[in-house]
Design a protein around this motif. Sequence first.
Motif, mmCIF file in Angstrom:
data_model
loop_
_atom_site.group_PDB
_atom_site.id
_atom_site.type_symbol
_atom_site.label_atom_id
_atom_site.label_comp_id
_atom_site.label_asym_id
_atom_site.label_seq_id
_atom_site.Cartn_x
_atom_site.Cartn_y
_atom_site.Cartn_z
ATOM 1 N N VAL A 93 0.859 -1.185 0.000
ATOM 2 C CA VAL A 93 0.000 0.000 0.000
ATOM 3 C C VAL A 93 0.892 1.230 0.000
ATOM 4 C CG1 VAL A 93 -1.689 1.340 1.316
ATOM 5 C CG2 VAL A 93 -1.918 -1.156 1.162
ATOM 6 N N VAL A 94 0.633 2.153 -0.923
ATOM 7 C CA VAL A 94 1.409 3.390 -1.024
ATOM 8 C C VAL A 94 0.475 4.568 -0.772
ATOM 9 C CG1 VAL A 94 2.879 4.829 -2.484
ATOM 10 C CG2 VAL A 94 2.983 2.327 -2.684
ATOM 11 N N LEU A 95 0.834 5.429 0.189
ATOM 12 C CA LEU A 95 0.034 6.595 0.567
ATOM 13 C C LEU A 95 0.879 7.856 0.460
ATOM 14 C CD1 LEU A 95 -1.419 5.021 3.815
ATOM 15 C CD2 LEU A 95 -2.773 5.495 1.776
ATOM 16 N N LYS A 96 0.231 8.949 0.111
ATOM 17 C CA LYS A 96 0.906 10.241 0.056
ATOM 18 C C LYS A 96 0.287 11.178 1.085
ATOM 19 C CE LYS A 96 2.279 10.104 -4.827
ATOM 20 N NZ LYS A 96 2.209 10.793 -6.140
ATOM 21 N N ALA A 97 1.149 11.954 1.766
ATOM 22 C CA ALA A 97 0.670 12.885 2.778
ATOM 23 C C ALA A 97 -0.291 13.893 2.153
ATOM 24 C CB ALA A 97 1.858 13.611 3.407
ATOM 25 N N ASN A 98 -1.410 14.105 2.866
ATOM 26 C CA ASN A 98 -2.409 15.093 2.459
ATOM 27 C C ASN A 98 -3.031 14.799 1.087
ATOM 28 O OD1 ASN A 98 -3.861 17.364 3.354
ATOM 29 N ND2 ASN A 98 -2.704 18.720 2.002
ATOM 30 N N SER A 99 -3.037 13.506 0.706
ATOM 31 C CA SER A 99 -3.562 13.114 -0.614
ATOM 32 C C SER A 99 -4.644 12.057 -0.453
ATOM 33 C CB SER A 99 -2.438 12.566 -1.491
ATOM 34 O OG SER A 99 -2.957 12.036 -2.706
ATOM 35 N N THR A 100 -5.582 12.070 -1.367
ATOM 36 C CA THR A 100 -6.621 11.032 -1.379
ATOM 37 C C THR A 100 -6.235 9.869 -2.286
ATOM 38 O OG1 THR A 100 -7.786 12.157 -3.180
ATOM 39 C CG2 THR A 100 -8.480 12.672 -0.922
ATOM 40 N N GLN A 101 -5.051 9.918 -2.850
ATOM 41 C CA GLN A 101 -4.618 8.836 -3.747
ATOM 42 C C GLN A 101 -3.964 7.710 -2.946
ATOM 43 O OE1 GLN A 101 -0.983 8.560 -6.691
ATOM 44 N NE2 GLN A 101 -2.659 9.657 -7.709
ATOM 45 N N MET A 102 -4.367 6.471 -3.251
ATOM 46 C CA MET A 102 -3.766 5.296 -2.617
ATOM 47 C C MET A 102 -3.514 4.252 -3.688
ATOM 48 S SD MET A 102 -5.085 2.951 0.624
ATOM 49 C CE MET A 102 -6.508 2.204 -0.184
ATOM 50 N N MET A 103 -2.340 3.648 -3.656
ATOM 51 C CA MET A 103 -2.002 2.559 -4.564
ATOM 52 C C MET A 103 -2.007 1.249 -3.773
ATOM 53 S SD MET A 103 -1.361 3.874 -7.633
ATOM 54 C CE MET A 103 -0.278 2.717 -8.453
ATOM 55 N N ASP A 105 -1.169 -2.664 -4.357
ATOM 56 C CA ASP A 105 -0.586 -3.669 -5.256
ATOM 57 C C ASP A 105 -0.520 -3.147 -6.689
ATOM 58 O OD1 ASP A 105 -0.358 -5.361 -3.079
ATOM 59 O OD2 ASP A 105 -2.290 -6.335 -3.461
ATOM 60 N N GLY A 106 -0.160 -1.867 -6.818
ATOM 61 C CA GLY A 106 0.024 -1.267 -8.127
ATOM 62 C C GLY A 106 -1.223 -0.710 -8.769
ATOM 63 N N VAL A 107 -2.368 -0.851 -8.101
ATOM 64 C CA VAL A 107 -3.635 -0.366 -8.653
ATOM 65 C C VAL A 107 -4.065 0.884 -7.896
ATOM 66 C CG1 VAL A 107 -6.057 -0.906 -9.122
ATOM 67 C CG2 VAL A 107 -4.311 -2.688 -9.335
ATOM 68 N N LYS A 108 -4.372 1.955 -8.628
ATOM 69 C CA LYS A 108 -4.731 3.223 -8.006
ATOM 70 C C LYS A 108 -6.173 3.191 -7.501
ATOM 71 C CE LYS A 108 -3.416 6.926 -10.143
ATOM 72 N NZ LYS A 108 -3.333 8.029 -11.138
ATOM 73 N N SER A 109 -6.389 3.776 -6.323
ATOM 74 C CA SER A 109 -7.734 3.938 -5.781
ATOM 75 C C SER A 109 -7.812 5.306 -5.116
ATOM 76 C CB SER A 109 -8.079 2.827 -4.789
ATOM 77 O OG SER A 109 -7.209 2.866 -3.678
ATOM 78 N N THR A 110 -9.027 5.738 -4.783
ATOM 79 C CA THR A 110 -9.230 7.062 -4.209
ATOM 80 C C THR A 110 -9.868 6.951 -2.836
ATOM 81 O OG1 THR A 110 -9.495 8.025 -6.404
ATOM 82 C CG2 THR A 110 -10.305 9.308 -4.533
ATOM 83 N N LEU A 111 -9.283 7.640 -1.863
ATOM 84 C CA LEU A 111 -9.828 7.686 -0.507
ATOM 85 C C LEU A 111 -10.863 8.792 -0.404
ATOM 86 C CD1 LEU A 111 -6.429 7.473 1.410
ATOM 87 C CD2 LEU A 111 -8.082 5.609 1.131
ATOM 88 N N ALA A 112 -11.848 8.589 0.447
ATOM 89 C CA ALA A 112 -12.854 9.636 0.672
ATOM 90 C C ALA A 112 -12.252 10.799 1.441
ATOM 91 C CB ALA A 112 -14.046 9.062 1.424
ATOM 92 N N GLN A 113 -11.279 10.493 2.324
ATOM 93 C CA GLN A 113 -10.616 11.523 3.113
ATOM 94 C C GLN A 113 -9.116 11.448 2.816
ATOM 95 O OE1 GLN A 113 -12.651 13.409 4.958
ATOM 96 N NE2 GLN A 113 -14.378 12.080 4.457
ATOM 97 N N PRO A 114 -8.436 12.579 2.710
ATOM 98 C CA PRO A 114 -6.990 12.544 2.475
ATOM 99 C C PRO A 114 -6.246 12.043 3.704
ATOM 100 C CG PRO A 114 -7.690 14.789 2.923
ATOM 101 C CD PRO A 114 -8.955 13.969 2.810
ATOM 102 N N VAL A 115 -5.042 11.560 3.487
ATOM 103 C CA VAL A 115 -4.158 11.240 4.602
ATOM 104 C C VAL A 115 -3.954 12.529 5.396
ATOM 105 C CG1 VAL A 115 -1.874 10.419 5.258
ATOM 106 C CG2 VAL A 115 -3.037 9.424 3.266
ATOM 107 N N THR A 116 -4.284 12.470 6.679
ATOM 108 C CA THR A 116 -4.364 13.683 7.496
ATOM 109 C C THR A 116 -3.310 13.653 8.595
ATOM 110 O OG1 THR A 116 -6.735 13.807 7.074
ATOM 111 C CG2 THR A 116 -5.902 15.054 8.949
#
Length: 466
Positions: A93-103, A105-116
Amino acid sequence: MSMKKAFVVSMVAAVVGTSVVSAVSAAPAVKPAAAAAQVQNSSFTINGSTVVVRSMVKKGETLVSLRDVIKATGAQAEVHSGTTTITLNGHTVVLKANSTQMMVDGVKSTLAQPVTNVSGTSYVALRPLVSGLGGTIARRAGVLEISTVPLLEGAENPRFAGAGKLIVSKSDENGRTDYLVDTTSGKFELLLTTSGGSDLVVAPSGNQVAYTDAEGAVYVLDLNSKASRQITNDNSIKPELVWSADGSAIYFLQGDKGTVIAKLSLADGSIAKLVEDKVDYKENLSVSADGKKFIYTVTTLGTVTSDTTNIDEDNVSIDFSSNQQQIFSFNIDGSKPEAVKLTTTSDDKVFVLSTDGLKAYYVSVPSTDDQATLLSVDASQKAANVFADYDVEQAILSGGVLYVLAAQDDSNSVIYSIDTATGKQTKLYTVSADVSAITVAGSQIAIIENGRVLVNAGDSWRAVTK
């Protein structure tokens, strides 16, 4: 009528080190969360242990401390330029600070809330994180139960063995392997590997099982020590084992045709023949609590109708119309012990059960397309309906209560409990029509759905195998 209803490795040992945890918490600072989002300590069950995790609710969604979850699950984490990469059990799982993008196993998905970020700690939505790591979430008594333990695959024939434990089996061309599965975490351990042995039959105490090897010798395996001891080396075929109510003996059918009902003492290994009436093809043995009354079925086979005496000849004719399975009771404590025939009908009789050795419960499967029903019968030979609301697919007996799995419609099945003393019926659950079997012990219930074993977790069903 569809008769389909006929049944984790240890927690990851490596816990993230101080440097990794510090790296996660040291992610670049971002705009603080809104004041309305209050951080609190929440108790979760993670892989079978109670863990306190910092969490908050933001816009109706639970966010959890990434650092706390990484530590509790034993995941590995790396942080580079505000990007956190978490690995566990082959998932990434790959997460970016203050982002709603999450990867995942290589597949992109969108979080309802950003990493806070709150006070230097990153928070992320719980459910997407756990799902991305290959885990499951269930709720029991208001507490979230999270499992990220790798689950056993392809298991079958679940049986409860004490509180919070299931025995499951896997078979292949080399034989059968039995495992003990923790129903909270999914953690499993090897119990026994055998070739040609019988299924493991759980004792009333739930802490030991009995089985026969390929030669017919009987063993008892202690589920705490995992040690087996041989009770008898008697090599007669024993097609069915039944524990006595007090756990001191094992009853069994003896011989390749199940002709004799016998009793094996665990204390000294002695065998006593209790019913020896020369009637073959006994099956579905039930034993009363006092060990003196038995319920079983007897199958009569077809008769040869041709004149030839060599049944290996191709021209032998056999009349199968007389093939029937009937239910009998036998009381060895009577003045003139003899078998009492309880049924005379030609319907198929499956899931034959008894609490007292006098009355039998069974699922009657008609030869037509009519639905199967759960019936009871005693020496009067008058069958009575016990459950006929839906097409019955399985019935089991636990603690004096019948549990019924029945097809409600093409999409749903239902699970009912029926008190054998009062006849009271209670609808317990509506489940998918893909549920093929159930198993019950006291308040514990598990189902098999699409090859997976799931246990009831209060508000949901939690997979313990895959």
